[in-house]
Scaffold this active site. Structure first.
Site, PDB file in Angstrom:
ATOM      1  N   CYS A  89     -52.794  52.961  26.632  1.00 27.85           N
ATOM      2  CA  CYS A  89     -52.423  52.777  28.028  1.00 27.85           C
ATOM      3  C   CYS A  89     -51.389  53.821  28.447  1.00 27.85           C
ATOM      4  CB  CYS A  89     -51.863  51.372  28.243  1.00 27.85           C
ATOM      5  SG  CYS A  89     -51.319  51.059  29.945  1.00 27.85           S
ATOM      6  N   CYS A  98     -47.193  45.006  26.838  1.00 29.46           N
ATOM      7  CA  CYS A  98     -47.570  45.310  25.448  1.00 29.46           C
ATOM      8  C   CYS A  98     -46.452  46.134  24.818  1.00 29.46           C
ATOM      9  CB  CYS A  98     -48.863  46.108  25.377  1.00 29.46           C
ATOM     10  SG  CYS A  98     -50.288  45.331  26.138  1.00 29.46           S
ATOM     11  N   GLN A 285     -56.331  28.954  27.498  1.00 29.20           N
ATOM     12  CA  GLN A 285     -55.992  29.985  26.528  1.00 29.20           C
ATOM     13  C   GLN A 285     -56.395  31.348  27.072  1.00 29.20           C
ATOM     14  OE1 GLN A 285     -54.231  29.666  23.907  1.00 29.20           O
ATOM     15  NE2 GLN A 285     -54.266  27.476  23.455  1.00 29.20           N
ATOM     16  N   PHE A 314     -50.623  17.119  23.208  1.00 31.79           N
ATOM     17  CA  PHE A 314     -50.512  18.294  24.061  1.00 31.79           C
ATOM     18  C   PHE A 314     -51.910  18.835  24.359  1.00 31.79           C
ATOM     19  CE2 PHE A 314     -46.944  18.030  21.096  1.00 31.79           C
ATOM     20  CZ  PHE A 314     -45.845  17.996  21.939  1.00 31.79           C
ATOM     21  N   CYS A 411     -47.692  28.340  19.302  1.00 36.71           N
ATOM     22  CA  CYS A 411     -47.524  29.609  20.014  1.00 36.71           C
ATOM     23  C   CYS A 411     -46.142  30.205  19.770  1.00 36.71           C
ATOM     24  CB  CYS A 411     -47.761  29.420  21.517  1.00 36.71           C
ATOM     25  SG  CYS A 411     -46.576  28.310  22.319  1.00 36.71           S
TER      26      CYS A 411
END
Length: 458
Positions: A89, A98, A285, A314, A411
């Site tokens: 990128c 990122c 997700q 959850f 996560c």
């Protein structure tokens, strides 16, 4: 190389003389970790270096100071790591979306696995009996949900649309994004031009995007009512670019389609013949292909047998719950979620997929659960997928005795490590396996999964 303008101290107080350091390892946020050399006033002190990789020798300049560590940016790579690659990128180093594009994909996942294992050891004082092979999917064009910041910059006479810069005070001026789904990732300049041409260009702080299998929704948050001309421009843009436009004048409940009846957003999980319906601001997700692989791994690890009762905590929209219900045959599956709106849509999804027998409950899983009816029903196996805060409060209240297995999807490796430490060291469970899943390639985000076996009975 563009560094990270992170300084929170007056520049005069920093030693900005270029220094040469050797990078020892990769930090949890994707920066290299080194120690100041002997010719630095803080010799031996840890320094986090943006843009540097383990094994490299780099020239750096200090950008911030704190009591326990310093921060610096890379000025020049003197000895490069063999794992260094050219970032794909053009905005790498400025955009904070990122931070690992300069590291090969194989080494990225290895680094994330090490972060998980380090956290388990350091925080939880536990180690898995075995490490699961990493789950990987597409490394580019995978992000189907996210939030773009919008800012009108008068000095530049333009509107910026993008993710935050490495200095979060600023919005990155993006022309393209290679991790966002290509239908949107290569239209960011067109999106910025659209907003810049609107009367409300100073009153739109963010645009959220979310993609289903057949439609992509853009949600424009606006602080003032939109003019008819602006609505016409949004409608024309959506029609020309293939987006469904939603407006958000207030809170989440204020979201509504720009005009007419919006198409139903949904995605399929074909392995389990499940279709999940969702709304524009619902949690799904981010990585569709990895999500399917993650569900398959979780179900394999849980190994539900016919007739077993499963509790899914959850549960959200039923991402795990409904595939579990398919796998469990005549067993009972119950999903619990704190967001009442998501619970309502999870029930709708169960009906939509012909699984009206699956039951869902709304409950704040961080609070006292003594009065919850589902807690006393008895279960054979537990699956949980909490937010970053983890699940320690609910784990301490569950009747763990009698459970045959726990699968924990995480996560955040730090909260998983804390909870694993309690399960193993306090409750007597065994951490049998743990591993990482590359839900967010090229970022420092670590998604992981762990399976626990119950204490051995005498």
């Amino acid at each position: 190389m563009t560094g990270y303008p992170l300084s929170s101290c007056p520049v005069a107080r920093l030693d900005q003389t270029p220094k040469t350091v050797e990078i020892q390892k990769l930090g949890h946020d994707g920066r290299g970790v080194a120690r100041w050399p002997e010719d630095h006033a803080q010799a031996g002190k840890a320094v986090f270096v943006a843009g540097a990789l383990p094994g490299e020798t780099v020239s750096v300049q200090q950008t911030a100071r704190s009591k326990h560590f310093d921060e610096a940016k890379t000025l020049e790579v003197l000895i490069a790591s063999p794992d260094r690659v050219i970032p794909r990128c053009p905005h790498f180093g400025v955009c904070a979306g990122c931070v690992l594009q300069h590291l090969s994909e194989d080494r990225q996942i290895e680094a994330k696995q090490q972060v998980l294992l380090d956290n388990l050891q350091r925080i939880g004082h536990v180690a898995p009996a075995s490490v699961l092979p990493p789950l990987r999917g597409e490394a580019w064009g995978y992000r189907r949900k996210g939030r773009l910041s919008v800012r009108r910059v008068e000095k530049k006479d333009k509107t910026l649309v993008g993710f935050r810069e490495t200095d979060p005070r600023f919005v990155a001026d993006l022309r393209e994004c290679h991790t966002v789904i290509p239908q949107l990732g290569f239209k960011l300049d067109a999106l910025a031009a659209l907003v810049d041409g609107m009367d409300a260009r100073r009153d739109i702080p963010q645009i959220e995007f979310i993609a289903g299998d057949a439609a992509i929704a853009l949600v424009f948050r606006h602080l003032q009512p939109l003019s008819d001309a602006d609505k016409d421009k949004l409608a024309a843009f959506g029609h020309a670019q293939g987006f469904t436009i939603f407006l958000q004048p207030g809170g989440n409940d204020s979201v509504h389609p720009l005009s007419g009846e919006a198409p139903q957003l949904s995605f399929r999980l074909p392995q389990w013949d499940v279709e999940l319906l969702f709304r524009p601001l619902d949690f799904i997700q981010v990585n569709a292909k990895l999500n399917e692989a993650m569900i398959a791994r979780a179900l394999a690890l849980l190994d539900v047998q016919p007739g077993e009762r499963v509790l899914d905590l959850f549960c959200g929209l039923g991402n795990f719950t409904l595939p579990l219900a398919r796998a469990s045959g005549d067993g009972a599956v119950i999903g619990v979620e704190g967001d009442a709106g998501l619970v309502a849509r999870a029930r709708l999804n169960a009906e939509h997929n012909g699984m009206g027998h699956v039951r869902f409950f709304a409950a704040d899983l961080a609070q006292d659960l003594a009065g919850q009816p589902w807690l006393k029903q008895g279960f054979d196996k537990l699956l949980l997928d909490p937010a970053r805060a983890g699940a320690i409060e609910v784990l301490k209240q569950l009747p763990l005795k009698g459970l045959k297995k726990i699968v924990y999807v995480s996560c955040h490796p730090g909260s998983l490590a804390r909870d694993a430490g309690w399960l193993v060291n306090e409750a007597g469970w065994t951490l049998r396996e743990a591993g990482v899943m590359d839900m967010f390639p090229h970022t420092a985000h670590v998604e992981s999964i762990a399976v626990f076996d119950p204490p051995k009975r005498n």
